[in-house]
Design a protein around this motif. Structure first.
Motif, PDB file in Angstrom:
ATOM      1  N   HIS A  54     -59.519  35.115 -77.876  1.00 21.19           N
ATOM      2  CA  HIS A  54     -59.182  36.214 -78.786  1.00 21.19           C
ATOM      3  C   HIS A  54     -60.123  37.399 -78.577  1.00 21.19           C
ATOM      4  O   HIS A  54     -59.679  38.555 -78.514  1.00 21.19           O
ATOM      5  CB  HIS A  54     -59.261  35.731 -80.228  1.00 21.19           C
ATOM      6  CG  HIS A  54     -58.992  36.804 -81.245  1.00 21.19           C
ATOM      7  ND1 HIS A  54     -57.730  37.322 -81.464  1.00 21.19           N
ATOM      8  CD2 HIS A  54     -59.833  37.483 -82.074  1.00 21.19           C
ATOM      9  CE1 HIS A  54     -57.800  38.265 -82.390  1.00 21.19           C
ATOM     10  NE2 HIS A  54     -59.063  38.369 -82.772  1.00 21.19           N
ATOM     11  N   GLN A  55     -61.408  37.144 -78.470  1.00 17.45           N
ATOM     12  CA  GLN A  55     -62.375  38.220 -78.238  1.00 17.45           C
ATOM     13  C   GLN A  55     -62.121  38.907 -76.904  1.00 17.45           C
ATOM     14  O   GLN A  55     -62.207  40.136 -76.790  1.00 17.45           O
ATOM     15  CB  GLN A  55     -63.798  37.666 -78.285  1.00 17.45           C
ATOM     16  CG  GLN A  55     -64.253  37.237 -79.661  1.00 17.45           C
ATOM     17  CD  GLN A  55     -65.587  36.504 -79.633  1.00 17.45           C
ATOM     18  OE1 GLN A  55     -65.864  35.712 -78.719  1.00 17.45           O
ATOM     19  NE2 GLN A  55     -66.412  36.765 -80.634  1.00 17.45           N
ATOM     20  N   ARG A  56     -61.810  38.101 -75.880  1.00 19.61           N
ATOM     21  CA  ARG A  56     -61.562  38.676 -74.556  1.00 19.61           C
ATOM     22  C   ARG A  56     -60.276  39.501 -74.563  1.00 19.61           C
ATOM     23  O   ARG A  56     -60.216  40.574 -73.939  1.00 19.61           O
ATOM     24  CB  ARG A  56     -61.481  37.562 -73.521  1.00 19.61           C
ATOM     25  CG  ARG A  56     -61.485  38.023 -72.084  1.00 19.61           C
ATOM     26  CD  ARG A  56     -62.757  38.772 -71.717  1.00 19.61           C
ATOM     27  NE  ARG A  56     -63.939  37.985 -71.885  1.00 19.61           N
ATOM     28  CZ  ARG A  56     -64.445  37.173 -70.960  1.00 19.61           C
ATOM     29  NH1 ARG A  56     -63.831  37.034 -69.811  1.00 19.61           N
ATOM     30  NH2 ARG A  56     -65.558  36.513 -71.190  1.00 19.61           N
ATOM     31  N   VAL A  57     -59.248  39.047 -75.262  1.00 18.00           N
ATOM     32  CA  VAL A  57     -57.994  39.798 -75.348  1.00 18.00           C
ATOM     33  C   VAL A  57     -58.223  41.127 -76.059  1.00 18.00           C
ATOM     34  O   VAL A  57     -57.732  42.175 -75.616  1.00 18.00           O
ATOM     35  CB  VAL A  57     -56.911  38.976 -76.077  1.00 18.00           C
ATOM     36  CG1 VAL A  57     -55.726  39.856 -76.468  1.00 18.00           C
ATOM     37  CG2 VAL A  57     -56.441  37.823 -75.190  1.00 18.00           C
ATOM     38  N   GLU A  58     -58.960  41.112 -77.155  1.00 18.83           N
ATOM     39  CA  GLU A  58     -59.242  42.360 -77.865  1.00 18.83           C
ATOM     40  C   GLU A  58     -59.958  43.353 -76.965  1.00 18.83           C
ATOM     41  O   GLU A  58     -59.629  44.552 -76.957  1.00 18.83           O
ATOM     42  CB  GLU A  58     -60.086  42.075 -79.108  1.00 18.83           C
ATOM     43  CG  GLU A  58     -59.321  41.458 -80.269  1.00 18.83           C
ATOM     44  CD  GLU A  58     -60.146  41.440 -81.538  1.00 18.83           C
ATOM     45  OE1 GLU A  58     -61.389  41.298 -81.444  1.00 18.83           O
ATOM     46  OE2 GLU A  58     -59.564  41.568 -82.624  1.00 18.83           O
ATOM     47  N   SER A  59     -60.938  42.880 -76.204  1.00 21.87           N
ATOM     48  CA  SER A  59     -61.671  43.763 -75.299  1.00 21.87           C
ATOM     49  C   SER A  59     -60.755  44.312 -74.211  1.00 21.87           C
ATOM     50  O   SER A  59     -60.822  45.499 -73.855  1.00 21.87           O
ATOM     51  CB  SER A  59     -62.845  43.008 -74.650  1.00 21.87           C
ATOM     52  OG  SER A  59     -63.791  42.624 -75.612  1.00 21.87           O
ATOM     53  N   ALA A  60     -59.890  43.453 -73.671  1.00 21.93           N
ATOM     54  CA  ALA A  60     -58.979  43.866 -72.598  1.00 21.93           C
ATOM     55  C   ALA A  60     -57.997  44.926 -73.073  1.00 21.93           C
ATOM     56  O   ALA A  60     -57.771  45.939 -72.393  1.00 21.93           O
ATOM     57  CB  ALA A  60     -58.231  42.652 -72.052  1.00 21.93           C
ATOM     58  N   ILE A  61     -57.412  44.714 -74.243  1.00 22.33           N
ATOM     59  CA  ILE A  61     -56.439  45.666 -74.777  1.00 22.33           C
ATOM     60  C   ILE A  61     -57.110  47.002 -75.075  1.00 22.33           C
ATOM     61  O   ILE A  61     -56.552  48.078 -74.799  1.00 22.33           O
ATOM     62  CB  ILE A  61     -55.757  45.103 -76.036  1.00 22.33           C
ATOM     63  CG1 ILE A  61     -54.806  43.961 -75.659  1.00 22.33           C
ATOM     64  CG2 ILE A  61     -55.006  46.199 -76.784  1.00 22.33           C
ATOM     65  CD1 ILE A  61     -53.620  44.385 -74.805  1.00 22.33           C
ATOM     66  N   SER A  62     -58.309  46.963 -75.622  1.00 26.62           N
ATOM     67  CA  SER A  62     -59.044  48.195 -75.905  1.00 26.62           C
ATOM     68  C   SER A  62     -59.327  48.961 -74.613  1.00 26.62           C
ATOM     69  O   SER A  62     -59.147  50.186 -74.550  1.00 26.62           O
ATOM     70  CB  SER A  62     -60.356  47.869 -76.623  1.00 26.62           C
ATOM     71  OG  SER A  62     -61.111  49.043 -76.848  1.00 26.62           O
TER      72      SER A  62
END
Length: 240
Positions: A54-62
């Motif tokens: 979840h943390q990695r997905v948030e960073s990627a989308i940002s």
């Protein structure tokens, strides 16, 4: 006619990737192109390095949202790979694409004119669309194997033999033959008028390898100091 640049297998956030070193060059390419294809494994959600998916997905989308916003004239085509084909990321990509006119995404492949873009994991032994979908869906089960393969690659990298491993695992003549078979199955092969194929996954840089009436191209990858190139092409679009 579209001027299109292609990048693949950056594996951003993976500790052995130097992908961020190429971001400025990719920005420069996007500023001079009508389209930019992100050909899979742009991010790496298997090697989380202590962070949750979840943390990695948030960073990627940002990161992706910020990148795309800098080039409103350029259309971004995001193609998933086996390391970023994650349900949570798919949902986030869908939401981002809905609010971003110059971004679209595709799970396995897409076609512009006589050119097909595909990640490349379809070149596995005996792979077809059904088995590829099944393999992608099983990625959480394979996390241990992913860590084991990462350890093997890191040892090979320190020994300087990592490129030889990939050349043995992914000989281009075998990869091209398997991709031709897969593309024919999904009706986007040479008999359907496809002449150019851009693929990733193998991390081996290739330009213009001819097989089965098509030319194959691969950006390579900036992981474990493999060769990496930003590829440029001109595409004449037609309806498909």
């Amino acid at each position: 006619m579209k001027t299109c640049c292609v990048v693949s297998d950056l594996h951003l956030y993976f500790h052995q990737s130097s992908g961020f070193d190429y971001v400025e060059a990719i920005h420069s390419s996007a500023s001079n192109a009508d389209a930019l294809v992100m050909g899979g494994d742009i991010f790496d959600f298997r090697s989380t390095n202590g962070k949750t998916v979840h943390q990695r997905v948030e960073s990627a989308i940002s990161w992706l949202k910020d990148f795309v916003s800098h080039h409103p004239h350029c259309h971004f085509y995001y193609l998933l790979g086996n390391h970023d084909h994650v349900p949570e990321y798919e949902r986030a990509l869908s939401d981002l694409a809905e609010s971003t006119p110059n971004l679209s995404w595709h799970p396995f492949y897409f076609r512009l004119g006589d050119t097909v873009f595909i990640h490349g994991d379809a070149a596995g032994r005996g792979m077809n669309q059904q088995s590829l979908s099944r393999a992608r869906a099983q990625w959480p089960i394979k996390k241990f194997m992913s860590r084991l393969l990462t350890l093997i690659y890191e040892i090979a990298w320190w020994l300087g033999i990592h490129r030889h491993i990939n050349n043995i695992c992914f000989p281009i003549e075998v990869v091209a033959e398997r991709l031709v078979s897969y593309l024919e199955e999904i009706e986007h092969g040479p008999t359907a008028g496809v002449k150019e194929v851009y693929f990733g996954h193998t991390h081996i840089a290739i330009s213009g390898y001819e097989h089965g009436g098509m030319k194959f191209h691969n950006c390579g990858s900036p992981v474990y100091d493999f060769e990496f190139n930003i590829l440029m092409t001109e595409i004449y679009e037609s309806a498909h």
